[in-house]
Design an enzyme around this catalytic site. Structure first.
Site, PDB file in Angstrom:
ATOM      1  N   ASN A  73       0.827  -1.218   0.000  1.00 51.04           N
ATOM      2  CA  ASN A  73       0.000   0.000   0.000  1.00 51.04           C
ATOM      3  C   ASN A  73       0.858   1.263   0.000  1.00 51.04           C
ATOM      4  O   ASN A  73       0.370   2.349   0.284  1.00 51.04           O
ATOM      5  CB  ASN A  73      -0.899   0.026   1.235  1.00 51.04           C
TER       6      ASN A  73
ATOM      7  N   HIS B 148     -13.884  -1.257   7.116  1.00 46.66           N
ATOM      8  CA  HIS B 148     -12.693  -1.941   7.630  1.00 46.66           C
ATOM      9  C   HIS B 148     -12.918  -2.480   9.052  1.00 46.66           C
ATOM     10  O   HIS B 148     -13.691  -1.912   9.827  1.00 46.66           O
ATOM     11  CB  HIS B 148     -11.546  -0.926   7.643  1.00 46.66           C
TER      12      HIS B 148
ATOM     13  N   GLU C 277     -15.772   4.729   4.564  1.00 49.28           N
ATOM     14  CA  GLU C 277     -14.412   4.958   4.070  1.00 49.28           C
ATOM     15  C   GLU C 277     -14.489   5.818   2.826  1.00 49.28           C
ATOM     16  O   GLU C 277     -15.484   5.765   2.105  1.00 49.28           O
ATOM     17  CB  GLU C 277     -13.750   3.617   3.721  1.00 49.28           C
TER      18      GLU C 277
ATOM     19  N   SER D 118     -10.967  -0.440   1.000  1.00 46.48           N
ATOM     20  CA  SER D 118      -9.642  -1.057   0.987  1.00 46.48           C
ATOM     21  C   SER D 118      -9.537  -2.306   0.127  1.00 46.48           C
ATOM     22  O   SER D 118      -8.462  -2.634  -0.341  1.00 46.48           O
ATOM     23  CB  SER D 118      -9.211  -1.376   2.417  1.00 46.48           C
TER      24      SER D 118
ATOM     25  N   ASP E 129     -13.069   7.435   7.057  1.00 46.44           N
ATOM     26  CA  ASP E 129     -11.740   6.833   7.126  1.00 46.44           C
ATOM     27  C   ASP E 129     -11.051   7.047   5.773  1.00 46.44           C
ATOM     28  O   ASP E 129     -11.482   6.508   4.759  1.00 46.44           O
ATOM     29  CB  ASP E 129     -11.915   5.336   7.448  1.00 46.44           C
TER      30      ASP E 129
ATOM     31  N   HIS F 174      -7.028   4.948   2.534  1.00 45.70           N
ATOM     32  CA  HIS F 174      -6.500   4.712   1.185  1.00 45.70           C
ATOM     33  C   HIS F 174      -6.660   5.918   0.268  1.00 45.70           C
ATOM     34  O   HIS F 174      -6.511   5.796  -0.939  1.00 45.70           O
ATOM     35  CB  HIS F 174      -7.169   3.485   0.560  1.00 45.70           C
TER      36      HIS F 174
ATOM     37  N   LYS G 153       0.011   3.924   4.697  1.00 46.36           N
ATOM     38  CA  LYS G 153      -0.148   3.620   3.272  1.00 46.36           C
ATOM     39  C   LYS G 153       0.605   4.661   2.441  1.00 46.36           C
ATOM     40  O   LYS G 153       1.818   4.615   2.403  1.00 46.36           O
ATOM     41  CB  LYS G 153      -1.623   3.493   2.958  1.00 46.36           C
TER      42      LYS G 153
HETATM   43  C1  LIG Z   1      -5.138  -0.127   6.836  1.00 46.71           C
HETATM   44  C2  LIG Z   1      -6.446   0.420   7.236  1.00 46.71           C
HETATM   45  C3  LIG Z   1      -6.687   0.859   8.539  1.00 46.71           C
HETATM   46  C4  LIG Z   1      -5.689   0.650   9.633  1.00 46.71           C
HETATM   47  O1  LIG Z   1      -4.595   1.471   9.488  1.00 46.71           O
HETATM   48  P1  LIG Z   1      -3.195   1.031  10.113  1.00 46.71           P
HETATM   49  O2  LIG Z   1      -2.458   2.315  10.202  1.00 46.71           O
HETATM   50  O3  LIG Z   1      -2.583   0.056   9.174  1.00 46.71           O
HETATM   51  O4  LIG Z   1      -3.478   0.433  11.451  1.00 46.71           O
HETATM   52  C5  LIG Z   1      -7.900   1.444   8.818  1.00 46.71           C
HETATM   53  N1  LIG Z   1      -8.848   1.580   7.867  1.00 46.71           N
HETATM   54  C6  LIG Z   1      -8.660   1.136   6.621  1.00 46.71           C
HETATM   55  C7  LIG Z   1      -9.736   1.302   5.629  1.00 46.71           C
HETATM   56  C8  LIG Z   1      -7.470   0.522   6.273  1.00 46.71           C
HETATM   57  O5  LIG Z   1      -7.299   0.043   5.053  1.00 46.71           O
END
Ligand SMILES: *Cc1c(COP(=O)(O)O)cnc(C)c1O
Length: 385
Positions: free
Chosen positions: A51, A137, A183, A187, A212, A215, A246
């Protein structure tokens, strides 16, 4: 001890059950940095699993920032932020995040996962209602479960169903806070959320929206702040979550929003309060990463990434391209076949995605060469969807 109560026996039985369903997972040791080419057991593969969308995880300026920061600040933070670990780099980083996100304040966490669970449990009570997109997620789902709130799920990006839940919650729980969790970029499907419409609905029903941007941070918007910036919605979303694991190339999570929100999280988010602050060098690296993301370099990297995406899927907006195959075992076989051709593209299975929706998850970065992406494109044409 009877075998019935022998934990090893029951653990092995659970593992056999997973194997039988094609759901057994194991770790694969990578003997190189997260570059477009990685080494697994002395063999090199083109890496379509990371990522690290902008290729920042091995950027020379970030490595330099880490080395300088370690010389200056040492390697550990010593304690929780609320005890003695609130070192200057953490404060500088939070200011930089608020600047890029155009919010009053921000709070950093050790990861995106802990940002999500700490925030949701700090804000939502058992008499509140949380409405989530079906494909949210695990960190958002676990936060909602831990909060013990009343939960409602709407089918992925389904606005009429979301509105139904909102109307239901307003009518049946008139005094509850209503949270919508979604989101910006999903993801495992790499599609985007209809954020303008969701903002409209949350305003109409007086709900609180948490988005969130795991990504999308670094990839969208004039300064790379994310999809909310791209859509001009930065001022309208109460709880904005970012992860720096990411596109930012390092690790850590953040919540951005009003001063009152952030002060409340400092007081109530258990995953912030009861954990040691991240290493100060992590904050220094992220300061440099944010600087690059906002700069001309960031723009160039985003352009290169967009070009790579177009080579595989001309209409697609994000670097996550799902190649849905269906059966778990077929997806594993396809991933294995690509591996034999020198391409590392992981198979993603239940419970990360629904049963019988197993897929190859192609993840493109700005540092993939055009040749590497063309090679993938050619081979993919032969993998049946
Ligand atoms: C990867 C991810 C997280 C968690 O983030 P980390 O920093 O890896 O703990 C949260 N939400 C989504 C949608 C993700 O893809």
């Amino acid at each position: 001890m009877s075998t019935q109560h022998d934990p090893q026996t029951s653990w092995l039985a659970s593992l056999h059950e997973l194997s039988d369903k094609g759901l057994y997972r194991s770790l694969r040791q990578i003997n190189s940095p997260q570059l477009p080419e990685i080494q697994i057991e002395n063999q090199n593969f083109i890496n379509f699993a990371s990522n690290d969308y902008l290729g920042l995880s091995s950027h020379p300026e970030l490595k330099e920032a880490a080395i300088e920061a370690i010389q200056k600040w040492g390697v550990g933070s010593g304690s929780s932020r609320l005890v003695s670990g609130s070192l200057a780099p953490h404060h500088q980083l939070e200011e930089a995040i608020s600047t890029i996100k155009k919010t009053e304040a921000s709070l950093t966490f050790t990861s995106g996962f802990t940002a999500a669970i700490g925030t949701i449990t700090a804000l939502a009570t058992p008499s509140d209602v949380i409405i989530l997109d079906k494909l949210c997620h695990a960190s958002l789902i676990d936060g909602a479960r831990l909060a013990k709130s009343i939960l409602r799920i709407f089918p992925h990006n389904n606005l009429p169903k979301l509105e139904e839940h909102l109307a239901w919650a307003r009518k049946n729980h008139p005094h509850a806070k209503i949270f919508i969790l979604t989101e910006a970029v999903f993801s495992m499907d790499g599609d985007v959320s209809p954020l303008r419409e969701i903002v409209h609905l949350k305003n109409e029903y007086g709900a609180i929206l948490m988005v969130d941007e795991a990504h999308s941070f670094g990839l969208f918007g004039p300064s790379g702040a994310g999809l909310l910036e791209e859509y001009g919605l930065s001022q309208q979303v109460e709880i904005q979550m970012s992860t720096f694991s990411k596109a930012a190339g390092c690790s850590g999570g953040a919540i951005s929003g009003s001063r009152a929100l952030i002060d409340l999280l400092i007081n109530k988010a258990r995953s912030f309060i009861y954990t040691t602050a991240p290493p100060p060098a992590n904050a220094c690296v992220l300061l440099k990463s944010l600087e690059l993301i906002r700069s001309h370099t960031g723009n160039q990297l985003r352009q290169k990434l967009r070009k790579n995406i177009q080579l595989i899927a001309p209409e697609h907006l994000t670097p996550i391209i799902p190649w849905v195959i269906g059966s778990e075992t077929d997806a594993l076989a396809a991933s294995q076949e690509l591996l034999q051709q020198g391409l590392f593209v992981p198979a993603i299975r239940y419970p990360t995605v629904p049963k019988n929706a197993a897929r190859l998850r192609i993840s493109l970065t700005a540092s993939h060469s055009t040749e590497a992406v063309q090679k993938l494109s050619k081979i993919l044409q032969k993998v049946k969807k």
